[in-house]
Design an enzyme around this catalytic site. Structure first.
Site, mmCIF file in Angstrom:
data_model
loop_
_atom_site.group_PDB
_atom_site.id
_atom_site.type_symbol
_atom_site.label_atom_id
_atom_site.label_comp_id
_atom_site.label_asym_id
_atom_site.label_seq_id
_atom_site.Cartn_x
_atom_site.Cartn_y
_atom_site.Cartn_z
ATOM 1 N N CYS A 1 0.826 -1.211 0.000
ATOM 2 C CA CYS A 1 0.000 0.000 0.000
ATOM 3 C C CYS A 1 0.859 1.260 0.000
ATOM 4 C CB CYS A 1 -0.933 0.001 1.205
ATOM 5 S SG CYS A 1 -1.478 -1.651 1.670
ATOM 6 N N HIS B 1 -9.313 3.629 -1.351
ATOM 7 C CA HIS B 1 -7.954 3.116 -1.170
ATOM 8 C C HIS B 1 -7.573 2.151 -2.296
ATOM 9 C CE1 HIS B 1 -4.272 1.810 0.514
ATOM 10 N NE2 HIS B 1 -4.701 0.892 1.344
#
Ligand SMILES: [Zn+2]
Ligand SMILES: [Zn+2]
Lengths: 140, 429, 429, 140
Positions: free
Chosen positions: C102, C376
């Site tokens: 991420c 996200h």
């Protein structure tokens, strides 16, 4: 949705293919033609593009006969006993694209000639939800 | 075209400071069911530690750049860089994974060079790893194909060997090269690999052929009757077609392996060794899908990356004493030797036929055995090329040492069909 | 421990030359069945082009650093960097994919900064992209879990929410924080997201609740009876448990999206804009699996990355006017505000309860809506944080503009459970 | 192969687990103990390690009850209706590890207490070729 309204996405290209249309994009600024269709002209960097239907006529640039196949083609019945041809085709309008090539003998690849004229074919592969039209070419 | 010209001009810019290679190591390449990617990289790191003449305190390492193609698909492991850093005890140093398909660790090397040139780090560990053999062949075929365009190439049915097979048909059509030229590349690289104990195929093709004959004899099976390697390689059962005209022995194998390199700022090299190897040129370029290119018989990104690296190094192809090139397929080596300027366009196949590129020839190519014989754990291959150059330029390559104390070596690492290419030039210190 | 101390000392070194941010753009975040990764990135690039005050000739771009977590698993597409470069017409420029879960595009930003500092490039495009919604939820759960250790964490049954849930139990146990503190983070970030037209959830939690009530009423279904958002968030059917104590509204969503940043050498910034934003601090660190850490209530890599960035920037946490932090889960934001030094250890939850981190509070955190409300798309999140800071520091954030003409902003981007963390500090020009 | 001859690979750890042994590694140079076993000591960088069997007794450091499960756990019968507990366990010898935690009620997670004593369990999951022993813990 009208043809000319579709965004220049890869999804739109395949929607056209479902309709048996081979669509490229043309730069409104410099006139260059792209297949697969691009949303941005790599030569003049314009984002003003329009859809352009291709004739579907072209010539074989390069090819292979695939004997060790990926799982998707194995599922479609291909493999060592049933190889298939895939190649690069230069359209008469200029751009070139990758496609399965039908109507050639993948077991006698040495007899296939680069430069032979081809025409577009719309090939159905897959079952149910996965059914889709794939781009193909065959001898003209 | 103006865009191309501009890119070339800009590529001539240099780096902020010099970078030296002061250690290198690799794992054995092959199929190792009991080893995960981290275990392979540990093995490479062990050899690297032993290769640093004045010793390496791992505390000195400030960052890791790790090339890896797809631990995601091969091992179900994302976020591989910190996993590897942790396994080597390098946390909390920064750990960054670089992915550019089969060029992943060549590009990781470039990032390591850039990071040192920027002044941020003095000591950087670079490497690559791939663990491929846990998947069945058809799934490996799928994973390798994802190096092509998943929307416009894979749906056509292209496989990774298929791409290079198509390039081979274009090359043969244009230059009239015989299939024997491809076979000669394979034979030569296996001859080199037979001299490399780290190689997956530590055997010549003749040895492989003779082993098959011996086995058939021992089992009382009817004997094949191959007069020589060429006949063996033309036999459909001994050397089956993968993607015509490429057969099994035209293709690099499915491999597990890792390689690691230690880079330091030039001014600190002597802390690690009195015989560093300097990285004097680096180039990288990209390209679109194969069908989008104006030429299929050369790789534009390779030519541009080589131009950038030659310009930075201030040397030309004729000065390069040996090269490790990206022979994922036999045709790829022939094209590489042209793209790098070693031979004119259309002449690479003749050079292969005439033995110019063998270990004792005037332009030794792939003394390590290349991807073909050494093995091709994709994310590790670019770094493993440099392990070979490290040994060759320091005169430590043993039975496969290129003669004449070579001072300049080149590594050419291609991702996919040439959507990425990265070239580095090395000079003995 | 000596290794830690050494790493800290070395991190204080600076970069060869300054780097400015002169353009930024992002796609809408959400679920877009008709868009592939390349289509999303094109959308971000279009906004970036429009954001460059004096215009951007794409010919000026010399390299692409692309953050992407797993186009391999999400889209069946490896080698994504040249695919994207080609789609934008940037070939033959070098195109490099960076993967650190991420934190992929936060780390890509750092590589872009390093590359300019090295002197190799003057103008670099950095970005991130992820196309996640083509897979069913359980497969997305699998893919996100590969950010953990495939050999020692995933076999235990850990999911990505599960890791942060475990951290939450440790935090709650140690500091006595109530679950309401987590809920307050979600409520605040949705309030911010409601002011951001690019956000996946452009709605407050109250609005979502009221929409549900209205829908039930319209359909003649029995009405739920939530007194307020907290009651809504405590309702098992409205807000189901994902990994206890984390519920749906504690988790960032599954998203498609892309973000792009244009970096240039400081001395060339004025060619592009009279209002550049300077990147004055950068830090990156790594760590092992969650079980290997001495503390579960903070993320060591985040603290070290922040230390490095603060030292390089010559500023401290109290001077930062606003921050985009990695709130993949609500607990992650609370821990982040402690790791970054905004609040003392164990006090972050109180700050969240007291509203100190809201848009009009003294330390605005995630004015964009954060990962929670903005969305996200993992590989894009780090770059998208910087798109928000670009707007905020230039006073262009519209209804969510932080007051007082903020001059210093910080981006905190975490990979996995903190095996990677990267922090950048930005100053208005 | 004798216990002490096995390389410090992840595969060796799982082979031991198959034999119902929880094995860590100990650094011969500085004496530190690692679980999972490491081939290189991160503290003193020695590569001289030896296998060390762990008691299997420890305490719960942190946990969760997973309601949205990955496919492997769905295949094992878990999911929203049948959640499971997973946690971090600190062994009495020092190192900590991730494991499924049996014998706790994942539907009443608020009653689970951090710090409770646990002992190792060897859990069989998967069918046929995929059958494997997984590390788990349960209340002591
Ligand atoms: Zn144009
Ligand atoms: Zn030790």
């Amino acid at each position: 949705m009208a043809t000319t309204d579709r965004g220049f996405t890869t999804a739109a290209f395949y929607k056209f293919l479902d309709e048996h249309k081979l669509m490229g994009s043309r730069c409104r600024s410099c006139g260059r033609l792209y297949l697969p269709p691009r949303p941005l002209c790599p030569e003049c960097h314009s984002e003003e593009m329009e859809w352009a239907e291709m004739s579907g006529r072209g010539r074989l640039l390069a090819f292979t006969a695939v004997y060790v196949a990926p799982t998707a083609m194995l599922a479609a019945g291909y493999g060592r006993e049933n190889p298939y041809c895939v190649g690069l085709v230069r359209l008469e309008e200029g751009p070139a694209i990758s496609a399965q090539i039908l109507g050639l003998d993948p077991k006698r690849p040495e007899e296939i000639e680069i430069g032979i004229p081809l025409r577009v074919a719309f090939l159905e592969r897959g079952e149910g939800e996965a059914r889709r039209i794939y781009l193909a070419f065959q001898p003209a | 075209m103006k865009s191309r010209a501009k890119a070339k001009t800009k590529a001539r810019r240099g780096l902020g400071r010099g970078v030296a290679l002061v250690g290198a190591g690799m794992s054995k390449f092959g199929s190792f069911p009991e080893k995960a990617g981290r275990d392979l990289f540990f093995e490479a790191f062990q050899e690297l530690r032993a290769s640093v003449d004045k010793g390496l305190d791992p505390e000195a390492i400030e960052a890791l750049y790790l090339g890896n193609y797809s631990s995601d698909l091969f091992e179900g492991q994302g976020h591989t860089a910190p996993i590897i850093a942790d396994w080597l005890g390098l946390t909390p140093r920064s750990a960054t994974r670089i992915e550019d398909a089969c060029a992943s660790s060549g590009v990781a090397l470039r990032q390591g060079v850039i990071a040192i040139a920027s002044g941020l780090y003095d000591v950087v560990l670079v490497g690559g790893v791939e663990k491929m053999t846990a998947l069945p062949t058809e799934r490996v075929t799928d994973v390798l194909a994802t190096g092509g365009d998943a929307l416009f190439e894979i749906p056509a049915g292209f496989t990774f060997p298929g791409f290079y097979a198509a390039m081979a048909t274009a090359y043969i059509h244009r230059y009239g090269a015989p299939l024997e030229a491809l076979m000669r590349v394979g034979i030569k690289n296996h001859e080199h690999g037979a001299l490399n104990e780290k190689a997956q195929f530590n055997l010549t093709i003749r040895q492989i052929m003779e082993n098959k004959l011996a086995k058939a004899k021992a089992q009382g099976r009817p004997l094949p009757s191959w007069a020589d390697e060429l006949e063996f390689l033309r036999d459909d059962s001994a050397n089956p077609v993968i993607a015509w005209p490429l057969r099994l022995f035209d293709c690099s194998p499915i491999s597990d392996g890792a390689a690691a390199l230690l880079l330091v700022a030039e001014e600190r090299a002597k802390e690690f060794t009195d015989e560093p190897v300097y990285i004097i040129g680096s180039g990288q370029a990209s390209d679109g899908a194969l069908h989008s290119r104006s030429e299929l018989t050369s790789i534009r990104a390779a030519k541009l990356a080589a131009q950038e690296a030659y310009a930075m190094a201030g040397v030309g192809p004729q000065e390069i004493k040996l090269a490790e090139v990206h022979d994922c397929f036999t045709i790829a080596e022939i094209i590489a030797t042209e793209d790098l300027g070693f031979f004119p366009p259309g002449e690479g196949w003749k050079a292969a036929m005439e033995g110019l590129t063998s270990l004792r020839g005037p332009k030794p190519i792939n003394p390590s055995g290349g991807l073909k014989a050494k093995g091709h754990p994709v994310g590790a291959s670019g770094a493993a090329q440099v392990v070979e150059l490290w040994k060759q330029l320091r005169g430590q390559a043993g039975p496969r040492q290129v003669r004449g104390e070579p001072d300049l070596g080149l590594a050419h690492n291609v991702g996919g069909t040439g959507q990425t290419c990265v070239v580095h030039i090395f000079r003995r210190g």
